[in-house]
Design a protein around this motif. Structure first.
Motif, short mmCIF file in Angstrom:
data_model
loop_
_atom_site.label_atom_id
_atom_site.label_comp_id
_atom_site.label_asym_id
_atom_site.label_seq_id
_atom_site.Cartn_x
_atom_site.Cartn_y
_atom_site.Cartn_z
N LYS A 155 20.08 -8.18 3.27
CA LYS A 155 19.37 -7.20 4.10
C LYS A 155 17.86 -7.24 3.86
O LYS A 155 17.08 -6.98 4.78
CB LYS A 155 19.92 -5.81 3.81
CG LYS A 155 21.36 -5.62 4.31
CD LYS A 155 21.89 -4.22 4.03
CE LYS A 155 23.32 -4.07 4.55
NZ LYS A 155 23.86 -2.72 4.28
N GLN A 156 17.45 -7.56 2.63
CA GLN A 156 16.01 -7.63 2.36
C GLN A 156 15.36 -8.77 3.14
O GLN A 156 14.28 -8.59 3.72
CB GLN A 156 15.77 -7.82 0.85
CG GLN A 156 14.28 -7.83 0.50
CD GLN A 156 14.03 -7.94 -1.00
OE1 GLN A 156 14.95 -7.80 -1.79
NE2 GLN A 156 12.80 -8.21 -1.38
N CYS A 157 16.00 -9.91 3.18
CA CYS A 157 15.45 -11.04 3.94
C CYS A 157 15.42 -10.72 5.43
O CYS A 157 14.47 -11.07 6.14
CB CYS A 157 16.26 -12.31 3.67
SG CYS A 157 15.97 -13.04 2.04
N GLU A 160 12.44 -8.40 6.08
CA GLU A 160 11.17 -9.10 6.04
C GLU A 160 11.00 -10.01 7.26
O GLU A 160 9.91 -10.12 7.82
CB GLU A 160 11.07 -9.92 4.75
CG GLU A 160 10.96 -9.06 3.49
CD GLU A 160 11.02 -9.87 2.22
OE1 GLU A 160 11.18 -11.11 2.33
OE2 GLU A 160 10.90 -9.28 1.13
#
Length: 502
Positions: A155-157, A160
Motif C-alpha cells: 500500500k505504501q508503494c 507514493e
C-alpha cells in the motif's frame, strides 16, 4: 476493489481557481450588454454551472448510464470518459455484442469475466507474507493490494505511485496500473483508499472534474482568468455565451466573441499573428538571395554592387536586377531594361512579397489598434463612474446619468466588432458585396471614433446638456450602424456572397 461508493465530495471540489467576484462596475455593464447579444438572431439556450453543479452533472450522467448497463460506478466513469461522456455512444457500443473488446478498449477489466490472478505472489517462510515487486519488502497479505488485473504491491508503494502521478504529472483520468506494461486504469475508490494525504485527494478530484468538462463537448470552462464557472449547452454552435463573471465568449472555439468572423478564420488569423511566418515574410520582403549560391543577403549600404560573403561563392551581382555585375558599366549594361525576363521575374517576385506583407500589416495594425483602444475604453468605466457622480451634483438624477454607462457599453461592443471585421476583411476576396461591407465598416469606425471623443471630454455645468444630447445621438447611431454591418455579413453567409483567399 469494486465499490459503488461515490467518491466525489461536492463541498470540497473546485476547479483550483479563485472566483473574481461580480461587483465590478465594468463587469456589470458587460454582462447586461452581452445578454442583449445573446438573443441575436435567436436565443441560444445555455446554463452557467458552478463547480458543485458540474460534479453533480457528472454524478447524474453516471447514474443515467448505470440505470441501463448496471456496472460499478467507478467503472462507468472510466467508460464514460473513454467515450467523451457521450452516453448514447457508450450504450450503443456496449450492446453491440463484443463485450471483451468494449472493456479492453477502455482499459478496464471486464467485471463479468474477471481473469485469474496474473502475478503469483512470492510466498516466503510465512505463508501469509508477500513480496512487493516495487520495493522488494516482505509484507503481510493485508498490506498488499492491487487492481482487478491481479498485480499486487504494498500500500505504501501504491500511495507514493499515485501521489507522484497526481501531484507531479497532473494525471487523473488516465493513471494506469503500477505494473510495467499493464494499461488497466486505476479507479476512483482505489485512489481514495490508497492516498493518505487529503491535499492529494482534492487535487485528484480537481483533475477528474477538469477532465469531465474538457472531454464533454457540451461543456466548456469560462476562459476568463480566475473564473471557476463552466457553460453547458444543449448543442454546440458558434454562438456567444455569457458567464456569471461577465465574460462573453464563443462556445464553439472558446475565444472572445468574434462576430462577424467565423471561428476557422479567426483561428487561422491568430496563428498567423503568433507564428514566425510573418518574420519569414519580412525577410523575404527586405532581403534577396544570391543568384549563384542562394544565401540570403540584406543590403546595408547604397551601392548596388553586391559581393556574396559566402567564402565558397564570392559572386558579384547587381542588387537591382540580380544579374552578373560584369556587364554593368560597359556597353552591355542592360539593368535599366524592364523587359529582361530573368530580372523582371526576380523583381516581380520581390514586389509580390512586399505587397503581401504590406497588405497583412494594413489589417494587422488596424486590428491591434482596435484591440488596444478596447483596453483603454474599458478603463473608461472608472472615469465614467466619476463623471456620473459629478453630473448628479449638477442636479441630474441617477437615472438621467445612465446614458453614459450605456454609451461606454456600446463603444466597447463597436470596438470588439470592428476589431474582428479586419480579420474578416483580410481573408475576403473583392466583389460588389465586399465593397458594401467596407462602406459599412467605414461608417461604423467613423462613428465609433466620434463617440470615443465625446466620452473623453470634460463635463462641466455649461456643456452638460450639449454633451448629453451628442453622446445619446452618437451611441444610438453607432448601435444602428453596428447592426447594419452584422446583418449584412450574416446575410452574406446565408446567400454565399463571400469568397476567401485562404
Amino acid at each position: 476493489m469494486d465499490s459503488d461508493e461515490d467518491t466525489f465530495d461536492n463541498d470540497n471540489v473546485d476547479s483550483g481557481n479563485v472566483s473574481s467576484g461580480d461587483d465590478d462596475f465594468a463587469m456589470e455593464v458587460d454582462i447586461s450588454s452581452s445578454r442583449e447579444r445573446q438573443t441575436e438572431p435567436e436565443e441560444y439556450h445555455y446554463e452557467v454551472l458552478t463547480t458543485d453543479q458540474i460534479v453533480q452533472d457528472m454524478v447524474d450522467s453516471i447514474s443515467d448510464v448505470n440505470g441501463v448497463v448496471n456496472l460499478p460506478r467507478t467503472i462507468t466513469r472510466i467508460l464514460l470518459n473513454h467515450f467523451k461522456w457521450d452516453k448514447e455512444k457508450l450504450m450503443e457500443k456496449y450492446f453491440d455484442g463484443n463485450e471483451d473488446k468494449f472493456f479492453q478498449d477502455a482499459h478496464v477489466v471486464n467485471p463479468f469475466n474477471k481473469p485469474n490472478t496474473i502475478s503469483v505472489p512470492k510466498v516466503t517462510k510465512s505463508t501469509t507474507d508477500e513480496i512487493c515487486e516495487i520495493c522488494f519488502s516482505r509484507n503481510p497479505s493485508g498490506m498488499m493490494t492491487g487492481l482487478e488485473c491481479g498485480h499486487r504491491f504494498c500500500k505504501q508503494c501504491w500511495g507514493e505511485y499515485l501521489t507522484t502521478k497526481i501531484m507531479e504529472e497532473g494525471v487523473g483520468q488516465s493513471i494506469s496500473c503500477a505494473a510495467h506494461g499493464c494499461d488497466i486504469l486505476v479507479d476512483d475508490v482505489t485512489v481514495t483508499k490508497l492516498v493518505p494525504d487529503a491535499k492529494v485527494r482534492v487535487k485528484y478530484q480537481h483533475l477528474i472534474t477538469n477532465s469531465f468538462v474538457e472531454c464533454n463537448r457540451l461543456l466548456r470552462w469560462c476562459p476568463s482568468a480566475d473564473c471557476t464557472y463552466a457553460i453547458k449547452v444543449s448543442y454546440v454552435d458558434a454562438r456567444p455565451v455569457v458567464c456569471k463573471c461577465g465574460h462573453t465568449f464563443c462556445f464553439d472555439c472558446g475565444e472572445n466573441w468574434h462576430d462577424p468572423v467565423q471561428c476557422r478564420l479567426l483561428k487561422k488569423w491568430l496563428k498567423k499573428c503568433d507564428d514566425d511566418s510573418e518574420t519569414s515574410n519580412w525577410i523575404a520582403a527586405n532581403t534577396k538571395e544570391c543568384p549563384k549560391c542562394n544565401v540570403t543577403i540584406e543590403k546595408d549600404g547604397g551601392c548596388n554592387h553586391m559581393v556574396c560573403k559566402n567564402q565558397n561563392c564570392k559572386h558579384d551581382f547587381c542588387w537591382v536586377c540580380l544579374g552578373s555585375w560584369e556587364p554593368h558599366g560597359s556597353s552591355w549594361y542592360n539593368c535599366n531594361r524592364y523587359d529582361e525576363d530573368e530580372a523582371r521575374a526576380a523583381r516581380d517576385a520581390q514586389e509580390k512579397l512586399r505587397s503581401s506583407l504590406s497588405r497583412y500589416l494594413h489589417y494587422y495594425n488596424r486590428y491591434m489598434n482596435h484591440m488596444q483602444s478596447l483596453k483603454f475604453e474599458n478603463k473608461l468605466y472608472a472615469s465614467v463612474k466619476h463623471k456620473m457622480e459629478e453630473m448628479q451634483q449638477h442636479n441630474m438624477s441617477w437615472i438621467e446619468v445612465q446614458f453614459l454607462k450605456k454609451a461606454v457599453d456600446i463603444l466597447c461592443q463597436c470596438r470588439q466588432t470592428l476589431m474582428c471585421t479586419y480579420v474578416f476583411a483580410y481573408y475576403l476576396k473583392k466583389n460588389n458585396q465586399s465593397m458594401i461591407f467596407e462602406d459599412n465598416q467605414k461608417d461604423l469606425e467613423t462613428a465609433t471614433e466620434k463617440l470615443s471623443e465625446y466620452l473623453e471630454r470634460d463635463i462641466t455645468s455649461e456643456n452638460l446638456a450639449d454633451i448629453k444630447q451628442k453622446v445619446q445621438d452618437k451611441y444610438r447611431y453607432c448601435e444602428k450602424r453596428r447592426k447594419v454591418l452584422l446583418d449584412h455579413v450574416h446575410e452574406g453567409y446565408e446567400k454565399d456572397w463571400w469568397d476567401y483567399t485562404e
